[in-house]
Scaffold this motif. Structure first.
Motif, PDB file in Angstrom:
ATOM      1  N   GLU A 128      25.679  44.462  99.338  1.00  0.00           N
ATOM      2  CA  GLU A 128      25.394  43.219  98.669  1.00  0.00           C
ATOM      3  C   GLU A 128      24.702  42.307 100.191  1.00  0.00           C
ATOM      4  OE1 GLU A 128      25.705  42.150  95.112  1.00  0.00           O
ATOM      5  OE2 GLU A 128      25.954  43.798  94.871  1.00  0.00           O
ATOM      6  N   LYS A 165      21.648  40.360  98.164  1.00  0.00           N
ATOM      7  CA  LYS A 165      21.190  40.821  97.535  1.00  0.00           C
ATOM      8  C   LYS A 165      20.717  39.723  95.925  1.00  0.00           C
ATOM      9  CE  LYS A 165      21.750  44.785  94.221  1.00  0.00           C
ATOM     10  NZ  LYS A 165      22.927  45.680  93.979  1.00  0.00           N
ATOM     11  N   SER A 169      16.890  38.427  94.691  1.00  0.00           N
ATOM     12  CA  SER A 169      17.048  38.637  92.913  1.00  0.00           C
ATOM     13  C   SER A 169      16.636  36.968  92.929  1.00  0.00           C
ATOM     14  CB  SER A 169      18.468  39.068  92.379  1.00  0.00           C
ATOM     15  OG  SER A 169      18.834  40.661  92.575  1.00  0.00           O
ATOM     16  N   ILE A 245      15.634  46.009  94.007  1.00  0.00           N
ATOM     17  CA  ILE A 245      15.657  44.442  93.151  1.00  0.00           C
ATOM     18  C   ILE A 245      14.422  44.324  92.485  1.00  0.00           C
ATOM     19  CG2 ILE A 245      15.564  42.034  93.668  1.00  0.00           C
ATOM     20  CD1 ILE A 245      17.347  42.989  96.036  1.00  0.00           C
TER      21      ILE A 245
END
Length: 429
Positions: A128, A165, A169, A245
């Motif tokens: 993450e 992350k 995104s 992603i």
């Protein structure tokens, strides 16, 4: 004269003067003096030559240095306005159209924002990444979706945290302006400092027609070209965690809210993202990428289409980009140029000895009509041995470069032996 005594006779004999000097006697005498010295020097030279370190063996290419695909450049179905380019990483530009001049790119700008964040705060696939504190400004700007008609992530609150992350995104899927500005402040201390990093990075990537003025692309003064954005896209898709992603068709934010990707090319035709951008002034823009498995390799296609103003601009740019992507995938072809067992080079021992090396597999190059692909041979950073048995792998035969490189191992056709005494003795330098 009275007879000589014994001592007198001996004195007479030993005091006899040497024979008179002649050219022949001079030559003989000099030979007797210099021959041992010359012989000694030759022996010393031979020993020194024999004991000198041997040159480092090197791989040399004997196969063709380039392979050309017959025919003219492909004709691609470009739209009637704007500009665009599409390329295969490591192989070159397949086609382009329009005037290559800087134009507003809208939220395609966020590709550079994401690239810098991932570069400076990397994380591996499945992770993450670091935690980013959400500040009051990011929460406030989250409401701009209603008041300023911006794309935002309106579920973030001051005091929350976003993983890198999730932040990426939010930037790449719903195109959240407030998160793009948040990560800029978090990374560089201010949006202005981050914009400097964006422009510095653009220069590093060779993006000579690009100027960034903000991290989100809302500012129409942020301008670029399709060719420059393709360079950035090729750099970004090297990171597989980033591709994980960008290739998402949808993303659920930490609150559980679902967001659809404005890039609708996935999952068809191997598409893997990258970023849309649209404003009234910029029109519809799309930087996109895709994979194609061909000839035993995976090729990465990156394209950009800018300045589409036909309503609905996002639907239009997605549709025309897909047509170009499909045509590009169809124009790719594979050709076997080296067969397993073909001699493709030599190990050069530096003293005139050449030991052939052969391809251990077929080499199939990928390209399109009119393309020339360069080839080479490399030891891959491993030192070529001085001696080795036949069949030993000593390097690779390559075609293309970067992400588009295709390679096969090369091995010794016969035993590799060190140079004999003759080559060692006669070497110069």
């Amino acid at each position: 004269m009275p007879p000589l005594g014994a001592l007198d006779l001996l004195a007479e004999l030993t005091n006899t003067p040497p024979p008179p000097e002649t050219p022949a006697r001079t030559v003989v005498r000099r030979i007797k003096i210099w021959t041992p010295l010359v012989a000694l020097l030759l022996i010393a030279f031979a020993i020194a030559q024999a004991l000198r370190p041997l040159p480092t063996p090197a791989l040399t290419l004997s196969a063709d240095a380039e392979y050309s695909f017959e025919g003219g450049k492909p004709t691609l179905p470009w739209p009637g306005e704007g500009q665009g380019q599409i390329a295969v990483s490591g192989l070159g530009v397949v086609g382009q159209f329009g005037e290559e001049k800087p134009v507003p790119i809208a939220s395609v700008t966020k590709t550079m924002t994401a690239y810098i964040i991932m570069r400076d705060h990397p994380f591996k696939r499945g992770e993450e990444g670091e935690k980013i504190p959400v500040d009051a400004l990011a929460e406030k700007e989250g409401g701009y979706d209603a008041t300023n008609d911006e794309s935002t992530l309106n579920t973030v609150k001051e005091g929350d945290t976003l993983s890198v992350k999730d932040a990426l995104s939010a930037i790449m899927i719903p195109s959240a302006n407030n998160v793009a500005r948040l990560v800029a402040r978090w990374d560089a201390g201010s949006e202005e400092a981050f914009v400097k990093k964006m422009n510095d990075t653009a220069k590093e990537l060779g993006m000579t027609n690009t100027t960034y003025t903000d991290p989100s692309g809302l500012d129409a003064a942020t301008v670029s070209t399709a060719a420059d954005q393709v360079k950035l896209g090729q750099a970004l898709v090297k990171n597989k965690a980033m591709v994980d992603i960008t290739r998402q068709q949808e993303w659920y934010d930490p609150s559980g809210k679902r967001h659809s990707n404005y890039n609708t090319l996935m999952p068809r035709n191997g598409a893997i993202g990258i970023k849309t951008g649209s404003t009234t002034k910029a029109g519809g823009n799309l930087l996109f990428a895709a994979y194609k498995d061909i000839g035993g390799s995976t090729q990465t296609i990156v394209g950009a289409v800018l300045g589409q103003h036909k309503p609905s601009i996002l639907e239009t740019v997605n549709a025309v980009s897909e047509e170009v992507l499909v045509a590009t995938r169809e124009t790719l072809q594979a050709r076997t140029v080296v067969k397993k067992g073909d001699v493709v080079g030599h190990v050069d021992d530096g003293l005139g000895g050449l030991t052939p090396v052969v391809a251990t597999k077929d080499l199939t190059v990928v390209g399109w009509s009119g393309l020339t692909v360069r080839s080479g041979i490399t030891d891959g950073g491993r030192k070529v041995p001085g001696t080795a048995e036949a069949g030993t792998v000593v390097g690779s035969l390559t075609a293309g470069s970067g992400a588009g490189t295709i390679s096969v191992p090369v091995a010794l056709q016969r035993d590799l032996v060190e140079p004999g005494f003759g080559p060692r003795l006669t070497r110069i330098g």
